[in-house]
Design an enzyme around this catalytic site. Structure first.
Site, PDB file in Angstrom:
ATOM      1  N   LYS A  78       0.802  -1.168   0.129  1.00 42.47           N
ATOM      2  CA  LYS A  78       0.084  -0.131  -0.157  1.00 42.47           C
ATOM      3  C   LYS A  78       0.899   1.328  -0.110  1.00 42.47           C
ATOM      4  O   LYS A  78       2.021   1.215   0.656  1.00 42.47           O
ATOM      5  CB  LYS A  78      -0.954  -0.043   1.427  1.00 42.47           C
ATOM      6  N   SER A 152      -9.119   1.131   3.385  1.00 42.67           N
ATOM      7  CA  SER A 152      -8.706   2.097   2.665  1.00 42.67           C
ATOM      8  C   SER A 152      -7.404   1.480   1.907  1.00 42.67           C
ATOM      9  O   SER A 152      -7.028   1.831   0.982  1.00 42.67           O
ATOM     10  CB  SER A 152      -7.530   3.074   3.261  1.00 42.67           C
ATOM     11  N   SER A 176      -9.397  -1.154   7.629  1.00 44.36           N
ATOM     12  CA  SER A 176      -9.072  -0.978   6.265  1.00 44.36           C
ATOM     13  C   SER A 176      -8.103  -2.302   5.675  1.00 44.36           C
ATOM     14  O   SER A 176      -7.826  -2.531   4.717  1.00 44.36           O
ATOM     15  CB  SER A 176      -7.751  -0.114   6.295  1.00 44.36           C
TER      16      SER A 176
END
Length: 589
Positions: A78, A152, A176
């Site tokens: 990420k 996220s 997330s």
């Protein structure tokens, strides 16, 4: 393919790291999903790294996997996690910087032979559970692009779900690392806070943040966790975690008494189908708990003073460049101006009370089972109602880091419309290994026994205990060791100074071991390693005439082990000629 499958193909010559990377690049090129990636490792450089691993594999063969347990497995991170020489944007181009060092978790994966493919899209500054709050585009769901991917960690989850990579790192503050797993039909492992270093991660809420793992199945997620975990003295939130043992007598499962699906009948039916399947499994017991404290804590994260912690992380940048932030993200973080220090302390007091209530509610259970998400909205609906629908997706996730818990999101029964519907197992801090084995045993997709036998290394004081009878592996009382986090070190023998006796009238049947002067023999035993903090309660369960003393092993070492009172041996049958308890039991068949 899973890590096990990929490595099997490497060893039988049907694949190589080079061919695996070519397959990954082909899938990326053919997917028409540019919104997944924010930056990519240059293809030529990636191919060169793979060729180098091809040469290592050819030279070392199967032995290399002990040194490089993730050899040739493509992965992504990420883009709020640092990779040396690659921009870290947190999905905000104006915020971008190029770190000189990678996050320790990334370094550990690279050192294990994994191949970094690129950095993935996210809800900006890791603020959101929808996957739509990014200037790099909304990340579309892997199963149906009309639906949200979840956030996220949206890009990481979808890249795994589409088979572009073998696993990916995300982060998890409010869910997330779990919501995107549930919405895309994969596994999302959110470890106990502090188990993985968060140094080199752009913080959302530093006191709550975790690095998480996305993988196709539980076994792969656990393998990645084993590689990535480790104490980081330079991360003030890193800590040694005392692990729980694995269950061996069935699971005691709690379910919220108040289930909420926000009118999504398909999501409700899918969860009920998964629950019905689990209720049919032998050895599982279920109960309900009041979900009120969990729900109240979940609301605190975005409707309480903790938004100020997000402002502490990136507020100075947003205040200086307000137009650079996504408007929804800026609005959420801007709420920090409505709270002061008194509110922060009042929030802590409320959280402490809620956490105590939750601990009391779960005291008699091994874990809490919840839907990973209560609903699955379309991207168009989220764009119209960004805050409301985002809040719904966090209904079963937001409280977990507040309460210092571990969680594992896994696929459940699909919805009637074919969309994924995951469930999440949530346990106390240090329950990570238990949750992984439970998920594998109850929901499938991995070998639960293999997982149970593959724990994380001890990071606490331990004691070695020699067992000779009913506590041997596979015997009726072995659970007393396993459930206390013990692990088998060796199958060996005593020194040739002992005799073994079958004790009459014991349930389950047990032997007695006695040290003798002359005319002894070596007796088969197992040596187990047990957390020192659990040793006292283990000893307390040992009934007379047995006890714990010191045993001499065949190699001359002395360890704690089972002994027997001399009075009990006087009326027992000498079975030393069998050389051990298992051989004696076999003779009785």
């Amino acid at each position: 393919m899973t890590i096990i499958d990929t490595h099997a193909a490497y060893l039988d010559g049907t694949a190589t790291p080079g061919s695996t990377i070519e397959q990954a690049l082909a899938r990326i090129a053919g997917a028409d999903r540019p919104e997944i990636w924010i930056s990519r490792v240059d293809d030529a450089a990636l191919r060169a790294q793979a060729r180098a691993l091809d040469a290592v594999l050819a030279a070392e063969g199967a032995a290399v996997l002990a040194r490089l347990p993730l050899l040739g497995i493509p992965f992504a991170v990420k883009d709020n996690i640092d990779v040396a020489g690659m921009p870290t944007t947190a999905a905000c181009p104006a915020f971008a910087y190029v770190p000189e060092q990678s996050a320790p978790v990334v370094d550990r994966l690279l050192a294990a032979g994994a191949l970094l493919v690129g950095k993935t899209n996210l809800d900006q500054f890791a603020t959101g559970l929808v996957g739509t709050r990014s200037p790099y585009g909304a990340v579309r769901n892997a199963v149906d692009p009309a639906y949200v991917s979840g956030g996220s960690s949206s890009g990481s989850a979808v890249a795994v779900a589409l088979g572009m990579i073998g696993f990916a790192l995300g982060t998890d503050t409010a869910g997330s690392g779990r919501v995107p797993a549930g919405l895309n039909g994969i596994v999302g492992l959110k470890p106990t806070r502090g188990l993985l270093s968060t140094r080199g991660v752009v913080p959302a809420c530093r006191t709550l943040d975790c690095v998480s793992v996305f993988a196709p199945d539980v076994a792969d997620a656990w393998k990645v966790l084993q590689v990535a975990a480790g104490h980081d003295a330079r991360d003030p939130y890193s800590r040694p975690i005392s692990m729980q043992g694995v269950r061996r007598r069935g699971y005691r499962i709690a379910v919220p008494a108040q289930l909420e699906f926000f009118g999504d009948a398909a999501a409700q039916a899918a969860f009920e189908a998964t629950l019905a399947r689990l209720r049919d499994l032998p050895g599982c017991t279920f109960g309900t708990v009041d979900y009120t404290p969990f729900r109240a804590a979940a609301a605190l994260l975005y409707q309480g003073p903790w938004v100020a912690e997000r402002h502490a992380a990136v507020g100075a940048f947003i205040d200086a460049q307000p137009d650079a932030a996504h408007p929804v993200v800026a609005g959420i973080i801007g709420q920090a101006n409505g709270y002061d220090a008194t509110d922060a302390f009042q929030g802590q007091y409320m959280l402490a009370a809620l956490r105590r209530a939750a601990e009391d509610a779960l005291a008699d259970y091994d874990f809490l089972l919840v839907p990973t998400t209560p609903t699955m909205p379309r991207i168009s609906d989220v764009l119209e109602r960004p805050v409301e629908l985002n809040s719904q997706l966090g209904y079963y996730t937001n409280f977990v880091n507040f309460f210092d818990m571990a969680a594992l999101a896994v696929p459940g029964q699909n919805r009637a419309d074919g969309l994924p519907a995951g469930v999440t197992l949530i346990g106390n801090a240090g329950s990570d290994h238990m949750l992984a084995t439970a998920a594998a045993a109850l929901l499938g997709g991995a070998d639960a026994n293999a997982l149970a036998a593959d724990p994380l290394p001890f990071r606490e004081p331990t004691v070695q205990v020699a067992v000779v009878g009913a506590h041997l592996e596979g015997q009726p009382l072995n659970w007393q060791l396993l459930e206390r986090g013990a692990r088998k070190m060796a199958a060996t023998h005593t020194s040739p100074n002992y005799r073994l006796y079958a004790l009459p009238g014991t349930t389950p049947p047990k032997p007695g071991l006695a040290r003798v002067d002359g005319e002894g023999t070596a007796i088969a035993i197992e040596v187990w390693e047990l957390p020192l903090r659990r040793f006292g309660e283990f000893v307390a369960e040992i009934p007379a005439p047995l006890g714990i003393g010191s045993l001499e092993l065949a190699d001359g070492r002395w360890v704690k082990g089972f002994i027997c009172e001399p009075a009990a041996i006087a009326g027992a049958t000498d079975i030393s000629m069998f050389g051990g308890w298992r051989a004696y039991l076999t003779s009785q068949l």
